[in-house]
Scaffold this motif. Structure first.
Motif, PDB file in Angstrom:
ATOM      1  N   LYS A  55      26.977 -24.804  31.202  1.00 38.32           N
ATOM      2  CA  LYS A  55      27.970 -24.507  30.170  1.00 38.32           C
ATOM      3  C   LYS A  55      29.209 -25.383  30.322  1.00 38.32           C
ATOM      4  O   LYS A  55      29.805 -25.827  29.329  1.00 38.32           O
ATOM      5  N   LYS A  96      28.272 -28.734  29.009  1.00 42.63           N
ATOM      6  CA  LYS A  96      28.152 -28.676  27.558  1.00 42.63           C
ATOM      7  C   LYS A  96      29.521 -28.758  26.895  1.00 42.63           C
ATOM      8  O   LYS A  96      29.698 -29.464  25.895  1.00 42.63           O
ATOM      9  N   LYS A 156      15.436 -21.291  30.771  1.00 45.11           N
ATOM     10  CA  LYS A 156      15.208 -21.544  29.351  1.00 45.11           C
ATOM     11  C   LYS A 156      16.523 -21.781  28.621  1.00 45.11           C
ATOM     12  O   LYS A 156      16.615 -22.665  27.767  1.00 45.11           O
ATOM     13  N   GLU A 157      17.549 -21.024  28.960  1.00 47.89           N
ATOM     14  CA  GLU A 157      18.851 -21.204  28.310  1.00 47.89           C
ATOM     15  C   GLU A 157      19.457 -22.551  28.660  1.00 47.89           C
ATOM     16  O   GLU A 157      20.061 -23.213  27.810  1.00 47.89           O
ATOM     17  N   HIS A 210      17.847 -25.246  29.351  1.00 48.77           N
ATOM     18  CA  HIS A 210      17.103 -26.236  28.555  1.00 48.77           C
ATOM     19  C   HIS A 210      17.529 -26.194  27.097  1.00 48.77           C
ATOM     20  O   HIS A 210      17.691 -27.250  26.455  1.00 48.77           O
ATOM     21  N   GLU A 211      17.735 -25.007  26.550  1.00 48.78           N
ATOM     22  CA  GLU A 211      18.139 -24.882  25.151  1.00 48.78           C
ATOM     23  C   GLU A 211      19.550 -25.400  24.912  1.00 48.78           C
ATOM     24  O   GLU A 211      19.904 -25.733  23.776  1.00 48.78           O
ATOM     25  N   LEU A 212      20.345 -25.482  25.971  1.00 48.74           N
ATOM     26  CA  LEU A 212      21.669 -26.093  25.858  1.00 48.74           C
ATOM     27  C   LEU A 212      21.569 -27.615  25.762  1.00 48.74           C
ATOM     28  O   LEU A 212      22.569 -28.284  25.505  1.00 48.74           O
ATOM     29  N   GLY A 213      20.369 -28.132  25.994  1.00 45.09           N
ATOM     30  CA  GLY A 213      20.146 -29.559  25.805  1.00 45.09           C
ATOM     31  C   GLY A 213      19.931 -30.359  27.066  1.00 45.09           C
ATOM     32  O   GLY A 213      19.940 -31.597  27.011  1.00 45.09           O
ATOM     33  N   ASP A 226      17.901 -31.799  30.496  1.00 46.98           N
ATOM     34  CA  ASP A 226      16.575 -32.111  31.017  1.00 46.98           C
ATOM     35  C   ASP A 226      16.308 -31.292  32.273  1.00 46.98           C
ATOM     36  O   ASP A 226      17.208 -31.077  33.096  1.00 46.98           O
ATOM     37  N   ILE A 281       9.703 -23.468  29.316  1.00 45.32           N
ATOM     38  CA  ILE A 281      10.482 -24.208  28.319  1.00 45.32           C
ATOM     39  C   ILE A 281       9.625 -24.905  27.269  1.00 45.32           C
ATOM     40  O   ILE A 281      10.148 -25.485  26.318  1.00 45.32           O
ATOM     41  N   GLU A 304       7.569 -27.540  27.723  1.00 48.38           N
ATOM     42  CA  GLU A 304       7.253 -28.941  27.983  1.00 48.38           C
ATOM     43  C   GLU A 304       7.298 -29.222  29.480  1.00 48.38           C
ATOM     44  O   GLU A 304       8.025 -28.563  30.227  1.00 48.38           O
TER      45      GLU A 304
END
Length: 299
Positions: free
Chosen positions: A120, A123, A148-149, A151-154, A156, A190, A192
């Motif tokens: 965070k 981000k 997962k969160e 990864h969802e924040l963008g 790798d 995630i 992938e």
């Protein structure tokens, strides 16, 4: 003579009466003709219904085809790599026009303590990083949700082996298990598989190097890091060391910071507290934080 006049008047009145009697029939035909236009107008909602799925199959196929093509174009969009790994584990531009003054941020042993907080923070600062994770930090649904969160924040997600096992101390079969089982778990969480691999303690084997390549991952170590040394388990001291590249208290009185530096950090309280200042300090020195998506990986 008078009779002729009277007869003419009666004939005239008769003709006028006939015309008046026929007039309503003509007037009744006019709204019928206008009714054709009204029917055309009432078809407008039917045409709009066609856009929402009503109407003929041919009419519906046109927007569906266009939409699917747009989605396909988005899905197949690929970012061309512009950086590659060097022999000393740094990064350099593939072309001469690329910016050399970049640093890569990496965070190992996630998600142990503060990984989500660190994600965070990054981000908010619009800074990218690779989070290298261990399987033993993904035992619970809560830990999986954290990954997962992140990864969802963008960010790798990289493979750091399942149990942080030093690969040189175990069999080939165990090395394979440590790497493969974690990649499968990451994909399960995630959606992938990871593109980057880092061995615990930076210790690789010939088998691990080959297997990682076969799995389509880029094997990666680092150029410097200090947060695992006791003198730098302090946010302020760690910030100074990471921004200057110097670690005099661990016999590194010179700077290791240079273009393309690959910076090692860990999921620790003191690192999380220092992370924002580290990013700002590196940028103040003129370095851009490299997006891992721009790094060339095995095909």
């Amino acid at each position: 003579m008078m009779k002729n006049i009277i007869f003419a008047l009666l004939l005239l009145l008769f003709l006028v009466g006939c015309n008046n009697a026929e007039q309503p029939e003509v007037q009744e035909e006019e709204p019928v003709e206008e009714g054709v236009t009204e029917e055309d107008e009432t078809e407008v909602p039917d045409e709009s219904d066609t856009n929402t799925g009503a109407g003929t199959d041919e009419e519906n196929e046109i927007p569906e085809s266009d939409d699917s093509e747009a989605v396909d174009e988005q899905e197949i969009e690929v970012v061309e790599p512009t950086y590659e790994l060097t022999e000393d584990w740094g990064l350099k531009p593939i072309s001469e026009e690329g910016n050399e003054d970049v640093v890569l941020l990496t965070i190992d042993d996630a998600p142990d303590k503060r990984a989500l907080d660190m994600a965070k923070t990054l981000k908010e600062l619009d800074a990218e990083a690779i989070f290298f994770v261990n399987g033993h930090f993904l035992d619970t649904d809560e830990e999986k949700a954290i990954l997962k969160e992140i990864h969802e924040l963008g960010f790798d997600i990289g493979n750091h082996t399942y149990s942080h096992q030093r690969l040189s101390e175990v069999s080939v079969e165990k090395q394979r298990e440590e790497i493969e089982s974690l990649s499968n778990l990451i994909e399960e969480i995630i959606g992938e598989k990871p593109k980057f691999f880092r061995a615990p303690n930076g210790v690789n084997t010939e088998f691990a190097e080959q297997f990682v390549k076969e799995e389509g991952m880029l094997l990666m170590n680092w150029t410097y890091g200090y947060d695992y040394f006791k003198p730098y388990m302090d946010a302020e001291k760690l910030t100074t060391a990471m921004v200057t590249g110097e670690g005099p208290e661990v016999d590194v009185p010179y700077s290791l910071l240079k273009p393309g530096a690959n910076l090692l950090m860990h999921d620790r309280d003191w690192t999380a507290d220092a992370l924002g200042d580290i990013v700002i300090g590196l940028r103040d020195k003129g370095y851009e934080i490299l997006d891992p998506a721009l790094i060339k990986t095995p095909e």
